[in-house]
Write a protein that holds these residues in place. Structure first.
Motif, PDB file in Angstrom:
ATOM      1  N   UNK A 198     127.989 -41.679  42.348  1.00 32.09           N
ATOM      2  CA  UNK A 198     129.295 -41.040  42.543  1.00 32.09           C
ATOM      3  C   UNK A 198     129.710 -40.300  41.264  1.00 32.09           C
ATOM      4  N   UNK A 199     129.364 -40.925  40.114  1.00 37.05           N
ATOM      5  CA  UNK A 199     129.693 -40.287  38.825  1.00 37.05           C
ATOM      6  C   UNK A 199     129.023 -38.930  38.706  1.00 37.05           C
ATOM      7  N   UNK A 200     127.745 -38.860  39.112  1.00 37.37           N
ATOM      8  CA  UNK A 200     127.007 -37.590  39.044  1.00 37.37           C
ATOM      9  C   UNK A 200     127.674 -36.550  39.937  1.00 37.37           C
ATOM     10  N   UNK A 201     128.004 -36.958  41.153  1.00 38.44           N
ATOM     11  CA  UNK A 201     128.611 -36.013  42.104  1.00 38.44           C
ATOM     12  C   UNK A 201     129.931 -35.498  41.557  1.00 38.44           C
ATOM     13  N   UNK A 202     130.760 -36.404  41.065  1.00 36.75           N
ATOM     14  CA  UNK A 202     132.075 -35.985  40.546  1.00 36.75           C
ATOM     15  C   UNK A 202     131.913 -35.093  39.321  1.00 36.75           C
ATOM     16  N   UNK A 203     130.956 -35.450  38.443  1.00 36.70           N
ATOM     17  CA  UNK A 203     130.745 -34.629  37.246  1.00 36.70           C
ATOM     18  C   UNK A 203     130.254 -33.236  37.630  1.00 36.70           C
ATOM     19  N   UNK A 204     129.375 -33.153  38.635  1.00 39.81           N
ATOM     20  CA  UNK A 204     128.866 -31.840  39.063  1.00 39.81           C
ATOM     21  C   UNK A 204     129.999 -31.009  39.675  1.00 39.81           C
ATOM     22  N   UNK A 205     130.842 -31.651  40.478  1.00 37.57           N
ATOM     23  CA  UNK A 205     131.990 -30.920  41.065  1.00 37.57           C
ATOM     24  C   UNK A 205     132.856 -30.354  39.933  1.00 37.57           C
ATOM     25  N   UNK A 206     133.108 -31.198  38.908  1.00 37.44           N
ATOM     26  CA  UNK A 206     133.954 -30.754  37.786  1.00 37.44           C
ATOM     27  C   UNK A 206     133.260 -29.638  37.013  1.00 37.44           C
ATOM     28  N   UNK A 207     131.934 -29.755  36.879  1.00 40.41           N
ATOM     29  CA  UNK A 207     131.180 -28.730  36.154  1.00 40.41           C
ATOM     30  C   UNK A 207     131.321 -27.369  36.839  1.00 40.41           C
ATOM     31  N   UNK A 208     131.112 -27.333  38.152  1.00 39.46           N
ATOM     32  CA  UNK A 208     131.161 -26.025  38.838  1.00 39.46           C
ATOM     33  C   UNK A 208     132.582 -25.444  38.793  1.00 39.46           C
ATOM     34  N   UNK A 209     133.585 -26.324  38.795  1.00 37.38           N
ATOM     35  CA  UNK A 209     134.963 -25.807  38.644  1.00 37.38           C
ATOM     36  C   UNK A 209     135.156 -25.212  37.254  1.00 37.38           C
ATOM     37  N   UNK A 210     134.605 -25.921  36.248  1.00 37.66           N
ATOM     38  CA  UNK A 210     134.738 -25.447  34.863  1.00 37.66           C
ATOM     39  C   UNK A 210     134.151 -24.042  34.699  1.00 37.66           C
ATOM     40  N   UNK A 211     133.049 -23.768  35.421  1.00 39.50           N
ATOM     41  CA  UNK A 211     132.434 -22.434  35.299  1.00 39.50           C
ATOM     42  C   UNK A 211     133.003 -21.464  36.345  1.00 39.50           C
ATOM     43  N   UNK A 212     134.197 -21.813  36.862  1.00 39.88           N
ATOM     44  CA  UNK A 212     134.981 -20.909  37.726  1.00 39.88           C
ATOM     45  C   UNK A 212     134.361 -20.663  39.098  1.00 39.88           C
ATOM     46  N   UNK A 213     133.584 -21.667  39.588  1.00 40.49           N
ATOM     47  CA  UNK A 213     133.077 -21.576  40.953  1.00 40.49           C
ATOM     48  C   UNK A 213     133.973 -22.424  41.861  1.00 40.49           C
ATOM     49  N   UNK A 214     133.715 -22.377  43.151  1.00 38.17           N
ATOM     50  CA  UNK A 214     134.482 -23.177  44.122  1.00 38.17           C
ATOM     51  C   UNK A 214     133.527 -24.166  44.796  1.00 38.17           C
ATOM     52  N   UNK A 215     133.407 -25.375  44.216  1.00 38.45           N
ATOM     53  CA  UNK A 215     132.483 -26.333  44.841  1.00 38.45           C
ATOM     54  C   UNK A 215     133.074 -26.958  46.106  1.00 38.45           C
ATOM     55  N   UNK A 216     132.219 -27.174  47.105  1.00 30.33           N
ATOM     56  CA  UNK A 216     132.616 -27.988  48.260  1.00 30.33           C
ATOM     57  C   UNK A 216     131.599 -29.120  48.371  1.00 30.33           C
ATOM     58  N   UNK A 217     132.076 -30.270  48.846  1.00 28.08           N
ATOM     59  CA  UNK A 217     131.207 -31.447  48.911  1.00 28.08           C
ATOM     60  C   UNK A 217     130.620 -31.595  50.316  1.00 28.08           C
ATOM     61  N   UNK A 218     129.290 -31.682  50.391  1.00 27.53           N
ATOM     62  CA  UNK A 218     128.636 -31.958  51.675  1.00 27.53           C
ATOM     63  C   UNK A 218     128.518 -33.481  51.735  1.00 27.53           C
ATOM     64  N   UNK A 219     129.315 -34.104  52.578  1.00 26.80           N
ATOM     65  CA  UNK A 219     129.464 -35.567  52.511  1.00 26.80           C
ATOM     66  C   UNK A 219     128.221 -36.332  52.936  1.00 26.80           C
ATOM     67  N   UNK A 220     127.448 -35.730  53.857  1.00 26.91           N
ATOM     68  CA  UNK A 220     126.191 -36.374  54.297  1.00 26.91           C
ATOM     69  C   UNK A 220     125.111 -35.318  54.252  1.00 26.91           C
ATOM     70  N   UNK A 221     123.889 -35.747  53.961  1.00 23.15           N
ATOM     71  CA  UNK A 221     122.828 -34.742  53.853  1.00 23.15           C
ATOM     72  C   UNK A 221     122.519 -34.095  55.201  1.00 23.15           C
ATOM     73  N   UNK A 222     122.307 -32.791  55.159  1.00 14.52           N
ATOM     74  CA  UNK A 222     121.920 -32.049  56.362  1.00 14.52           C
ATOM     75  C   UNK A 222     121.130 -30.818  55.925  1.00 14.52           C
TER      76      UNK A 222
END
Ligand SMILES: NC(=O)c1ccc[n+]([C@@H]2O[C@H](COP(=O)([O-])OP(=O)(O)OC[C@H]3O[C@@H](n4cnc5c(N)ncnc54)[C@H](O)[C@@H]3O)[C@@H](O)[C@H]2O)c1
Length: 315
Positions: free
Chosen positions: A165-189
């Motif tokens: 969960x830490x990795x996922x949250x850190x990656x979401x924060x990272x993409x926001x920091x670089x001015x992107x719009x991350x969305x979370x895919x809750x289950x793999x598909x």
């Protein structure tokens, strides 16, 4: 796990279309970037591409900093070991096969610090297909960009069941920091969200075309002069919320049954080579083959104008 800041260091593996675009996005946000490609020619060509790109963006008023300052943050390096050393996040962008992704992730897992996040740009492959056997699999995920990421900000973050969960949250924060719009895919598909939605639209377009309902040009106009205008600044759910006086339930009460009936007539599509050849023929009448590059350039300029328009849009 890493907390990302503007002093974070990044690595980009693969300097093709997407890798060099990511390098530009990270550097534009003020981060240091190392970039590596197994093909020395691709590596040396990438800096020229990036320079042209940054200058274009600057001319379009989409970056304020001087192009030279942005480019200075990007360092091409000549080995995978170098790109993997002393970085907080690696964005991988090599060719799209499971075998290639398994191989590069196993090397990156061995060469990076245990806290480095390993993100793949893969367009279709769920993280679990290429990270299952890695010692550091909890720090791997997909961060799927939309081409070109310096103009289209969506990033689909898709963790495997074992990604922490830490990795996922850190990656979401990272993409926001670089001015992107991350969305979370809750289950793999397979194909995540964007390519699945795009696939559904394309399949229906192909069916309508194949069954003789309209020309390819008129079907493109359905998006260009119709749906796409609204969808360029709000999604289909927000659209239906506003297309009936009392919101989504009101819309569904009025039209839901009809959509449900119509969906029974919306078949799969096999992407038959004959139909694709016919669309190609129609497209070449509108746009000659030797005009494809110029038209791609035109598309990027229109995207830049649209981004400027969106920047002025109130939240
Ligand atoms: N092109 C798109 O529109 C798009 C959009 C989103 C995501 N993606 C994904 O991004 C990834 C890269 O796609 P692309 O369009 O940039 O491809 P590309 O062919 O332009 O670039 C791939 C680069 O990877 C390099 N490479 C191959 N093996 C390597 C290795 N072992 N180590 C280092 N470098 C290596 C190649 O030399 C090449 O320069 C793919 O997974 C693709 O699905 C592509």
């Amino acid at each position: 796990m890493t907390t990302f800041t503007h002093s974070s260091k990044t690595g980009v593996v693969g300097a093709g279309l997407i890798g060099r675009a990511w390098a530009m996005v990270f550097a534009r946000a003020g981060l240091q970037v190392k970039i590596f490609d197994a093909d020395a020619k691709a590596l040396s060509a990438c800096m020229g591409h990036i320079e042209t790109l940054v200058k274009d963006m600057h001319a379009a008023d989409l970056v304020q900093e001087s192009p030279a300052d942005i480019i200075r943050r990007i360092t091409p390096v000549s080995s995978l070991a170098e790109v993997c050393t002393d970085v907080d996040l690696i964005q991988e962008n090599i060719r799209e096969t499971v075998e290639a992704k398994i191989d590069i992730f196993s090397q990156m897992d061995a060469l990076t610090h245990k806290d480095t996040i390993l993100a793949s740009s893969t367009s279709w492959l769920p993280t679990s297909l290429f990270t299952k056997d890695l010692a550091g699999r909890e720090r791997c995920l997909v961060g799927h960009p939309t081409n070109p990421p310096y103009l289209i900000p969506l990033v689909e973050v898709s963790p495997a069941p074992w990604t922490s969960e830490k990795t996922t949250q850190a990656a979401m924060a990272f993409y926001k920091l670089v001015k992107q719009e991350p969305v979370l895919v809750r289950k793999e598909i397979h194909g995540f969200l964007l390519n699945r939605v795009q696939g559904a639209v394309l399949n229906e377009m192909l069916n309508l075309y194949e069954q003789g309902f309209a020309s390819s040009e008129d079907l493109d106009k359905v998006m260009k002069f119709g749906l796409g205008l609204r969808w360029s600044f709000m999604g289909p759910f927000e659209t239906i919320d506003l297309n009936a006086p009392d919101g989504v339930v009101d819309y569904a009460n009025r039209y839901g049954q009809t959509y449900a009936e119509v969906s029974k007539t919306q078949a799969d599509n096999t992407w038959s080579p004959q139909v694709i050849a016919e669309i190609e023929r129609e497209r070449r009448q509108v746009l000659e083959h030797n005009q494809l590059d110029a038209r791609s350039h035109w598309r990027d300029r229109r995207l830049m104008a649209l981004r400027r328009h969106q920047k002025d849009q109130p939240a």
